[in-house]
Motif scaffolding. Structure first.
Motif, PDB file in Angstrom:
ATOM      1  N   LEU A 156     -53.138 -54.934  47.132  1.00  0.00           N
ATOM      2  CA  LEU A 156     -53.003 -54.542  45.729  1.00  0.00           C
ATOM      3  C   LEU A 156     -52.031 -53.393  45.493  1.00  0.00           C
ATOM      4  O   LEU A 156     -51.774 -53.042  44.341  1.00  0.00           O
ATOM      5  CB  LEU A 156     -54.375 -54.167  45.167  1.00  0.00           C
ATOM      6  CG  LEU A 156     -55.399 -55.297  45.112  1.00  0.00           C
ATOM      7  CD1 LEU A 156     -56.720 -54.781  44.556  1.00  0.00           C
ATOM      8  CD2 LEU A 156     -54.878 -56.473  44.292  1.00  0.00           C
ATOM      9  N   ALA A 157     -51.454 -52.834  46.530  1.00  0.00           N
ATOM     10  CA  ALA A 157     -50.584 -51.654  46.385  1.00  0.00           C
ATOM     11  C   ALA A 157     -49.511 -51.834  45.322  1.00  0.00           C
ATOM     12  O   ALA A 157     -49.283 -50.934  44.510  1.00  0.00           O
ATOM     13  CB  ALA A 157     -49.946 -51.303  47.724  1.00  0.00           C
ATOM     14  N   THR A 158     -48.858 -52.977  45.306  1.00  0.00           N
ATOM     15  CA  THR A 158     -47.810 -53.226  44.306  1.00  0.00           C
ATOM     16  C   THR A 158     -48.033 -54.543  43.566  1.00  0.00           C
ATOM     17  O   THR A 158     -47.160 -54.991  42.832  1.00  0.00           O
ATOM     18  CB  THR A 158     -46.417 -53.255  44.966  1.00  0.00           C
ATOM     19  OG1 THR A 158     -46.402 -54.266  45.975  1.00  0.00           O
ATOM     20  CG2 THR A 158     -46.062 -51.899  45.566  1.00  0.00           C
ATOM     21  N   ALA A 159     -49.180 -55.153  43.745  1.00  0.00           N
ATOM     22  CA  ALA A 159     -49.462 -56.453  43.129  1.00  0.00           C
ATOM     23  C   ALA A 159     -49.725 -56.318  41.641  1.00  0.00           C
ATOM     24  O   ALA A 159     -50.185 -55.288  41.157  1.00  0.00           O
ATOM     25  CB  ALA A 159     -50.674 -57.091  43.801  1.00  0.00           C
ATOM     26  N   ALA A 160     -49.447 -57.385  40.927  1.00  0.00           N
ATOM     27  CA  ALA A 160     -49.849 -57.487  39.530  1.00  0.00           C
ATOM     28  C   ALA A 160     -51.279 -58.024  39.513  1.00  0.00           C
ATOM     29  O   ALA A 160     -51.735 -58.621  40.485  1.00  0.00           O
ATOM     30  CB  ALA A 160     -48.917 -58.443  38.798  1.00  0.00           C
ATOM     31  N   ALA A 161     -51.971 -57.792  38.439  1.00  0.00           N
ATOM     32  CA  ALA A 161     -53.327 -58.340  38.298  1.00  0.00           C
ATOM     33  C   ALA A 161     -53.186 -59.774  37.803  1.00  0.00           C
ATOM     34  O   ALA A 161     -53.348 -60.070  36.627  1.00  0.00           O
ATOM     35  CB  ALA A 161     -54.138 -57.491  37.340  1.00  0.00           C
ATOM     36  N   ASP A 162     -52.864 -60.670  38.723  1.00  0.00           N
ATOM     37  CA  ASP A 162     -52.602 -62.051  38.370  1.00  0.00           C
ATOM     38  C   ASP A 162     -53.348 -62.985  39.318  1.00  0.00           C
ATOM     39  O   ASP A 162     -53.991 -62.525  40.272  1.00  0.00           O
ATOM     40  CB  ASP A 162     -51.098 -62.326  38.362  1.00  0.00           C
ATOM     41  CG  ASP A 162     -50.440 -62.097  39.708  1.00  0.00           C
ATOM     42  OD1 ASP A 162     -51.145 -61.938  40.731  1.00  0.00           O
ATOM     43  OD2 ASP A 162     -49.195 -62.083  39.758  1.00  0.00           O
ATOM     44  N   PRO A 163     -53.291 -64.283  39.069  1.00  0.00           N
ATOM     45  CA  PRO A 163     -53.995 -65.219  39.947  1.00  0.00           C
ATOM     46  C   PRO A 163     -53.588 -65.119  41.418  1.00  0.00           C
ATOM     47  O   PRO A 163     -54.413 -65.332  42.305  1.00  0.00           O
ATOM     48  CB  PRO A 163     -53.634 -66.590  39.362  1.00  0.00           C
ATOM     49  CG  PRO A 163     -53.390 -66.318  37.911  1.00  0.00           C
ATOM     50  CD  PRO A 163     -52.732 -64.958  37.891  1.00  0.00           C
ATOM     51  N   ALA A 164     -52.328 -64.783  41.694  1.00  0.00           N
ATOM     52  CA  ALA A 164     -51.886 -64.659  43.088  1.00  0.00           C
ATOM     53  C   ALA A 164     -52.606 -63.506  43.786  1.00  0.00           C
ATOM     54  O   ALA A 164     -52.988 -63.626  44.956  1.00  0.00           O
ATOM     55  CB  ALA A 164     -50.379 -64.460  43.152  1.00  0.00           C
ATOM     56  N   ALA A 165     -52.807 -62.401  43.099  1.00  0.00           N
ATOM     57  CA  ALA A 165     -53.510 -61.258  43.691  1.00  0.00           C
ATOM     58  C   ALA A 165     -54.969 -61.614  43.955  1.00  0.00           C
ATOM     59  O   ALA A 165     -55.523 -61.279  45.007  1.00  0.00           O
ATOM     60  CB  ALA A 165     -53.413 -60.043  42.779  1.00  0.00           C
TER      61      ALA A 165
ATOM     62  N   ARG B  37     -60.552 -47.918  42.661  1.00  0.00           N
ATOM     63  CA  ARG B  37     -59.236 -47.548  43.157  1.00  0.00           C
ATOM     64  C   ARG B  37     -58.204 -47.923  42.096  1.00  0.00           C
ATOM     65  O   ARG B  37     -58.398 -48.860  41.329  1.00  0.00           O
ATOM     66  CB  ARG B  37     -58.898 -48.277  44.462  1.00  0.00           C
ATOM     67  CG  ARG B  37     -59.867 -47.964  45.602  1.00  0.00           C
ATOM     68  CD  ARG B  37     -59.147 -47.379  46.789  1.00  0.00           C
ATOM     69  NE  ARG B  37     -60.063 -46.844  47.765  1.00  0.00           N
ATOM     70  CZ  ARG B  37     -60.390 -47.425  48.921  1.00  0.00           C
ATOM     71  NH1 ARG B  37     -59.855 -48.570  49.255  1.00  0.00           N
ATOM     72  NH2 ARG B  37     -61.222 -46.840  49.746  1.00  0.00           N
ATOM     73  N   SER B  38     -57.114 -47.194  42.117  1.00  0.00           N
ATOM     74  CA  SER B  38     -56.046 -47.455  41.166  1.00  0.00           C
ATOM     75  C   SER B  38     -54.742 -47.632  41.941  1.00  0.00           C
ATOM     76  O   SER B  38     -54.453 -46.865  42.869  1.00  0.00           O
ATOM     77  CB  SER B  38     -55.935 -46.281  40.189  1.00  0.00           C
ATOM     78  OG  SER B  38     -55.039 -46.571  39.164  1.00  0.00           O
ATOM     79  N   TYR B  39     -53.987 -48.643  41.566  1.00  0.00           N
ATOM     80  CA  TYR B  39     -52.730 -48.960  42.239  1.00  0.00           C
ATOM     81  C   TYR B  39     -51.597 -48.914  41.215  1.00  0.00           C
ATOM     82  O   TYR B  39     -51.821 -48.623  40.041  1.00  0.00           O
ATOM     83  CB  TYR B  39     -52.825 -50.343  42.890  1.00  0.00           C
ATOM     84  CG  TYR B  39     -53.993 -50.467  43.830  1.00  0.00           C
ATOM     85  CD1 TYR B  39     -53.939 -49.990  45.126  1.00  0.00           C
ATOM     86  CD2 TYR B  39     -55.186 -51.034  43.396  1.00  0.00           C
ATOM     87  CE1 TYR B  39     -55.023 -50.085  45.979  1.00  0.00           C
ATOM     88  CE2 TYR B  39     -56.284 -51.138  44.245  1.00  0.00           C
ATOM     89  CZ  TYR B  39     -56.196 -50.660  45.532  1.00  0.00           C
ATOM     90  OH  TYR B  39     -57.270 -50.754  46.366  1.00  0.00           O
ATOM     91  N   GLU B  40     -50.410 -49.224  41.651  1.00  0.00           N
ATOM     92  CA  GLU B  40     -49.236 -49.138  40.788  1.00  0.00           C
ATOM     93  C   GLU B  40     -49.383 -49.974  39.506  1.00  0.00           C
ATOM     94  O   GLU B  40     -49.103 -49.495  38.412  1.00  0.00           O
ATOM     95  CB  GLU B  40     -47.998 -49.597  41.563  1.00  0.00           C
ATOM     96  CG  GLU B  40     -46.712 -49.481  40.796  1.00  0.00           C
ATOM     97  CD  GLU B  40     -45.504 -49.889  41.626  1.00  0.00           C
ATOM     98  OE1 GLU B  40     -44.515 -50.302  41.013  1.00  0.00           O
ATOM     99  OE2 GLU B  40     -45.551 -49.809  42.875  1.00  0.00           O
ATOM    100  N   ASN B  41     -49.827 -51.217  39.644  1.00  0.00           N
ATOM    101  CA  ASN B  41     -49.875 -52.129  38.498  1.00  0.00           C
ATOM    102  C   ASN B  41     -51.273 -52.556  38.075  1.00  0.00           C
ATOM    103  O   ASN B  41     -51.422 -53.235  37.052  1.00  0.00           O
ATOM    104  CB  ASN B  41     -49.066 -53.396  38.810  1.00  0.00           C
ATOM    105  CG  ASN B  41     -47.621 -53.085  39.107  1.00  0.00           C
ATOM    106  OD1 ASN B  41     -46.984 -52.357  38.369  1.00  0.00           O
ATOM    107  ND2 ASN B  41     -47.121 -53.609  40.202  1.00  0.00           N
TER     108      ASN B  41
END
Length: 87
Positions: A15-24, A52-56
């Motif tokens: 999740l470090a740079t992932a979007a909150a999307d189906p792929a993640a 936790r909080s990540y970039e996106n």
């Protein structure tokens, strides 16, 4: 079934740079088989504090041990993961 603490390193990397999307969500399900993983809109859990909080995105933990599912900050009782976009 709780989430093994060792999995959080892989979850962080995913999740470090992932979007909150189906792929993640699919990636989380792959690295943590048997753990529920879902995506929801930030407005659905706007009053909750992310684990936790990540970039996106933000990560929330679900405690589903009782009949009612609730957000928890305790990874030792977490039974699922919620990914929500930051925006």
């Amino acid at each position: 079934m709780s989430i093994a603490l060792e999995l959080f390193e892989a979850i962080d990397a995913t999740l470090a740079t992932a979007a909150a999307d189906p792929a993640a969500v699919a990636a989380l399900r792959k690295i943590a088989p048997g753990v529920h993983a879902i995506r929801c809109d930030k407005t659905d859990i706007q009053d909750e504090t992310p684990f936790r909080s990540y970039e996106n995105c933000d990560l929330f933990l679900i405690d589903g041990r009782d009949h009612c599912v609730k957000i928890t900050s305790d990874p030792t009782v977490a039974t699922g993961l919620v990914v929500a976009p930051k925006r």
